[in-house]
Write an enzyme that holds these catalytic residues in place. Structure first.
Site, PDB file in Angstrom:
ATOM      1  N   TYR A  10       0.815  -1.220   0.000  1.00 13.90           N
ATOM      2  CA  TYR A  10       0.000   0.000   0.000  1.00 13.90           C
ATOM      3  C   TYR A  10       0.852   1.275   0.000  1.00 13.90           C
ATOM      4  O   TYR A  10       0.611   2.173  -0.827  1.00 13.90           O
ATOM      5  CB  TYR A  10      -0.953  -0.013   1.193  1.00 13.90           C
ATOM      6  CG  TYR A  10      -1.902   1.153   1.231  1.00 13.90           C
ATOM      7  CD1 TYR A  10      -2.963   1.240   0.323  1.00 13.90           C
ATOM      8  CD2 TYR A  10      -1.754   2.167   2.173  1.00 13.90           C
ATOM      9  CE1 TYR A  10      -3.843   2.313   0.353  1.00 13.90           C
ATOM     10  CE2 TYR A  10      -2.632   3.239   2.217  1.00 13.90           C
ATOM     11  CZ  TYR A  10      -3.674   3.307   1.307  1.00 13.90           C
ATOM     12  OH  TYR A  10      -4.537   4.376   1.340  1.00 13.90           O
ATOM     13  N   LYS A  54       1.068   4.327  -2.913  1.00 15.14           N
ATOM     14  CA  LYS A  54       0.813   5.732  -2.639  1.00 15.14           C
ATOM     15  C   LYS A  54       2.039   6.609  -2.929  1.00 15.14           C
ATOM     16  O   LYS A  54       1.897   7.773  -3.304  1.00 15.14           O
ATOM     17  CB  LYS A  54       0.344   5.901  -1.189  1.00 15.14           C
ATOM     18  CG  LYS A  54      -1.052   5.340  -0.959  1.00 15.14           C
ATOM     19  CD  LYS A  54      -2.079   6.021  -1.859  1.00 15.14           C
ATOM     20  CE  LYS A  54      -3.497   5.614  -1.558  1.00 15.14           C
ATOM     21  NZ  LYS A  54      -4.484   6.352  -2.381  1.00 15.14           N
TER      22      LYS A  54
END
Length: 252
Positions: free
Chosen positions: A162, A166
């Site tokens: 994750y 990002k």
């Protein structure tokens, strides 16, 4: 600097991940201001409920069932918008995915899905929005809803890929800014990176002692705070480029 949303009233905005949390809150605020808002998400029934709630407001919400991990779904959604509502002026890339696994013993399908939605889906939506804005000579605005972990990896269990997705979003925003500038296009790009937000994505974490400590320390944001950040960015004059690296809560 005069802040105003007047130039967007009646214009078309697309919000991805609009079925809950930050996306639903952004969509609601834009409709109340008077925009024609298209919500893209898999859970169309959630967006339809929101559209019913917003009936009678200045603007309108149009729900389109869209899986942001599938290019065909995204292309069909943009095609519907262009054929039924007209030129796109705003794109809010809010859709994001994260599921619990690890890097040392991870589920590769989870990894793939995270990048498919958070990175590739965002790129496809951005490409289609820019193409439409350019074709219609629109001075539009694109906003990536990023995350604080797109600036710094934090010590948090099972984040797996994750943060990497990002970090990619942050790089994509800056790369797009350079491309738009080189092409002399008056399209703005904003990268907005919130900290922890009380949404469904938190999932089972809400039951942990660590979450309770974050709440006690006032370190969990409400979706409305992020939506206000989006409205602020959109309210700035066309010649002002806005980067919102982090959103904090100040306790007095």
């Amino acid at each position: 600097m005069v802040l105003s949303m007047d130039r967007w009233i009646g214009k078309v905005a697309i919000v991805t991940g609009a079925s809950s949390g930050i996306g639903a809150t952004i969509a609601e605020k834009l409709v109340e201001i008077g925009l024609q808002v298209v919500g893209l998400a898999r859970r169309k029934e959630r967006m339809e409920q929101l559209a019913e709630k917003l009936a009678g407001k200045k603007g309108k919400l149009y729900p389109i069932k869209t899986d942001l991990s599938k290019e065909e779904d995204i292309l069909n959604a943009f095609k519907w918008v262009k054929e039924n509502l007209g030129p796109i002026h705003i794109l809010i890339n809010n859709a994001a995915l994260n599921k619990s696994t690890s890097l040392t013993d991870g589920d590769i399908e989870i990894w793939k899905n995270v990048f498919a939605v958070n990175v590739i889906g965002l790129c496809i939506a951005t490409r289609e929005a820019v193409r439409d804005m350019r074709a219609n000579n629109v001075d539009g605005h694109i906003i990536h809803i990023n995350s604080v972990v797109g600036d710094q990896v934090i010590n948090f269990p099972n984040l797996n890929v994750y943060p990497a997705s990002k970090f990619a979003v942050r790089a994509l925003a800056e790369t797009l800014r350079l491309e738009l500038n080189a092409s002399k296009l008056k399209i703005k790009i904003t990268n907005l990176s919130p900290g922890g937000v009380d949404t469904e994505m938190i999932g089972e974490f809400k039951e942990t002692e660590l979450y309770k400590k974050f709440v006690e320390a006032h370190e969990i944001l409400e979706p409305e705070v992020i939506a206000d950040g989006v409205i602020y960015a959109l309210s700035t004059p066309p010649h002002v480029q806005v980067k919102i690296k982090k959103i904090y809560i100040f306790i007095y």
